[in-house]
Scaffold this active site. Structure first.
Site, PDB file in Angstrom:
ATOM      1  N   ARG A 158       3.524  -0.356  12.099  1.00  0.00           N
ATOM      2  CA  ARG A 158       2.090  -0.306  12.406  1.00  0.00           C
ATOM      3  C   ARG A 158       1.277  -0.723  11.184  1.00  0.00           C
ATOM      4  O   ARG A 158       0.313  -1.470  11.277  1.00  0.00           O
ATOM      5  CB  ARG A 158       1.691   1.104  12.834  1.00  0.00           C
ATOM      6  N   ILE A 159       1.685  -0.224  10.015  1.00  0.00           N
ATOM      7  CA  ILE A 159       0.968  -0.553   8.785  1.00  0.00           C
ATOM      8  C   ILE A 159       1.164  -2.020   8.438  1.00  0.00           C
ATOM      9  O   ILE A 159       0.210  -2.730   8.098  1.00  0.00           O
ATOM     10  CB  ILE A 159       1.448   0.347   7.621  1.00  0.00           C
ATOM     11  N   ARG A 239       7.769   4.626   1.278  1.00  0.00           N
ATOM     12  CA  ARG A 239       8.507   5.777   0.775  1.00  0.00           C
ATOM     13  C   ARG A 239       9.285   5.361  -0.459  1.00  0.00           C
ATOM     14  O   ARG A 239       9.825   4.258  -0.529  1.00  0.00           O
ATOM     15  CB  ARG A 239       9.475   6.328   1.834  1.00  0.00           C
ATOM     16  N   ASP A 262       2.454   3.927  -4.926  1.00  0.00           N
ATOM     17  CA  ASP A 262       1.792   5.120  -4.395  1.00  0.00           C
ATOM     18  C   ASP A 262       2.818   6.172  -4.010  1.00  0.00           C
ATOM     19  O   ASP A 262       2.461   7.321  -3.765  1.00  0.00           O
ATOM     20  CB  ASP A 262       0.938   4.744  -3.181  1.00  0.00           C
ATOM     21  N   GLU A 267       9.305  12.282  -6.053  1.00  0.00           N
ATOM     22  CA  GLU A 267       7.847  12.309  -6.008  1.00  0.00           C
ATOM     23  C   GLU A 267       7.370  13.736  -6.263  1.00  0.00           C
ATOM     24  O   GLU A 267       7.715  14.634  -5.493  1.00  0.00           O
ATOM     25  CB  GLU A 267       7.376  11.819  -4.640  1.00  0.00           C
ATOM     26  N   HIS A 286       0.339   9.300  -4.006  1.00  0.00           N
ATOM     27  CA  HIS A 286       0.477   9.303  -2.543  1.00  0.00           C
ATOM     28  C   HIS A 286      -0.890   9.460  -1.867  1.00  0.00           C
ATOM     29  O   HIS A 286      -1.104  10.352  -1.038  1.00  0.00           O
ATOM     30  CB  HIS A 286       1.421  10.432  -2.113  1.00  0.00           C
TER      31      HIS A 286
END
Length: 328
Positions: A158-159, A239, A262, A267, A286
């Site tokens: 979708r992105i 990710r 990001d 993380e 993020h």
């Protein structure tokens, strides 16, 4: 019934949107569940037809579902439903909807912004300006600019699809790798279809938009990172696990590549990680996904889905179990 971290509720469902939701559903906004074993939660769960979930929701496993005999729909006010919907949800035929499409919008917008800035060498140039207080010479900017820049998109998620749409008005050459997208569909999206190896070799900027699955873990390993041209930029808003962390760190410490990260693996990065201080790394915590007032867009999707249920219409953003094999 709400099941999520209650800290998110006011931004997901500000007062006007909550009022709209309550015109369709009987729900107690004072009860936001984080533990299905809590007695108050158990009583509400026993009578719930619809569960509105979000970040911080406990996992819906067989035990939780045994206490929810009427439950028929889960409306997830976030992206991936994997952390929430256990196997028992699918086995019982409970319908699941996600706000992933709405959450894709700010990620694509963020990525568009950093692609444009990376093409202008804005991140590294800022660091040099701090040190030299001088404008760059024509020779220093000879290879800078966005005209004809080759941007490789890994993953027509979708992105990825929204990003390709946003990139179309610019003077970029768009490349796409996605094993589930054929050549005709890739061209319809405005991109040239390529295998991953060819995309990495040809791209000036590589942007990752693939899901985090066992087969995509360390998709960019040491050998594949080495294919990106000297001075190229890697953008990861997907990710951290998609990139082998030690290999990426080595490339960035060497100065051969630039990166906009990001997300990372782990993380956040360890406190002594060079990613925090390298001038060729733009590191953010993020933030590409929905934040602040953007969260209302996710809540709006849930309310619209609930209204569709009440009107006897199918869900607009239903998640199919079969899709989980290749989706986030």
């Amino acid at each position: 019934m709400f099941a999520m971290d209650p800290a998110h509720l006011p931004q997901l469902f500000p007062a006007p949107l909550l009022a709209r939701l309550r015109r369709t559903a009987v729900i107690d906004p004072g009860l936001v569940v984080r533990d299905f074993a809590d007695p108050a939660a158990a009583r509400a769960l026993a009578g719930a037809d619809v569960l509105i979930t979000g970040w911080g929701c406990p996992r819906l496993d067989g035990g939780a579902l045994a206490a929810a005999p009427r439950l028929r729909t889960v409306l997830h006010s976030a992206g991936s439903v994997r952390p929430v919907a256990g196997e028992a949800v699918w086995e019982r035929g409970i319908a699941v909807s996600s706000a992933a499409a709405a959450n894709a919008l700010p990620v694509a917008e963020y990525t568009l912004a950093v692609i444009l800035l990376a093409g202008k060498d804005a991140f590294a140039r800022r660091e040099r300006y701090r040190e030299t207080h001088a404008k760059p010479s024509p020779a220093e900017t000879a290879h800078t600019g966005n005209l004809g820049r080759r941007v490789g998109i890994v993953g027509a998620s979708r992105i990825g699809r929204r990003l390709l749409e946003l990139l179309r008005p610019f003077d970029f050459e768009l490349l796409l790798h996605d094993p589930y997208v054929d050549a005709a569909e890739a061209r319809a999206l405005g991109a040239e279809p390529l295998g991953l190896t060819d995309l990495l070799r040809r791209s000036d900027i590589v942007s990752l938009h693939a899901p985090d699955l066992p087969e995509t873990r360390h998709l960019l390993d040491r050998e594949r990172l080495a294919l990106i041209r000297d001075g190229g930029t890697l953008i990861n808003t997907s990710r951290g696990a998609l990139v082998a962390p030690d290999a990426l760190t080595d490339e960035l410490v060497s100065g051969r590549l630039h990166a906009v990260l990001d997300v990372t693996d782990p993380e956040p990065p360890a406190a002594d990680s060079p990613l925090y201080r390298l001038p060729n790394v733009f590191l953010t915590p993020h933030i590409a996904g929905s934040l602040g007032n953007e969260l209302e867009r996710l809540g709006r999707v849930v309310v619209e889905e609930l209204e569709r249920l009440a009107a006897g219409l199918p869900l607009a953003h239903e998640v199919r179990y079969a899709d989980l094999a290749r989706a986030a």
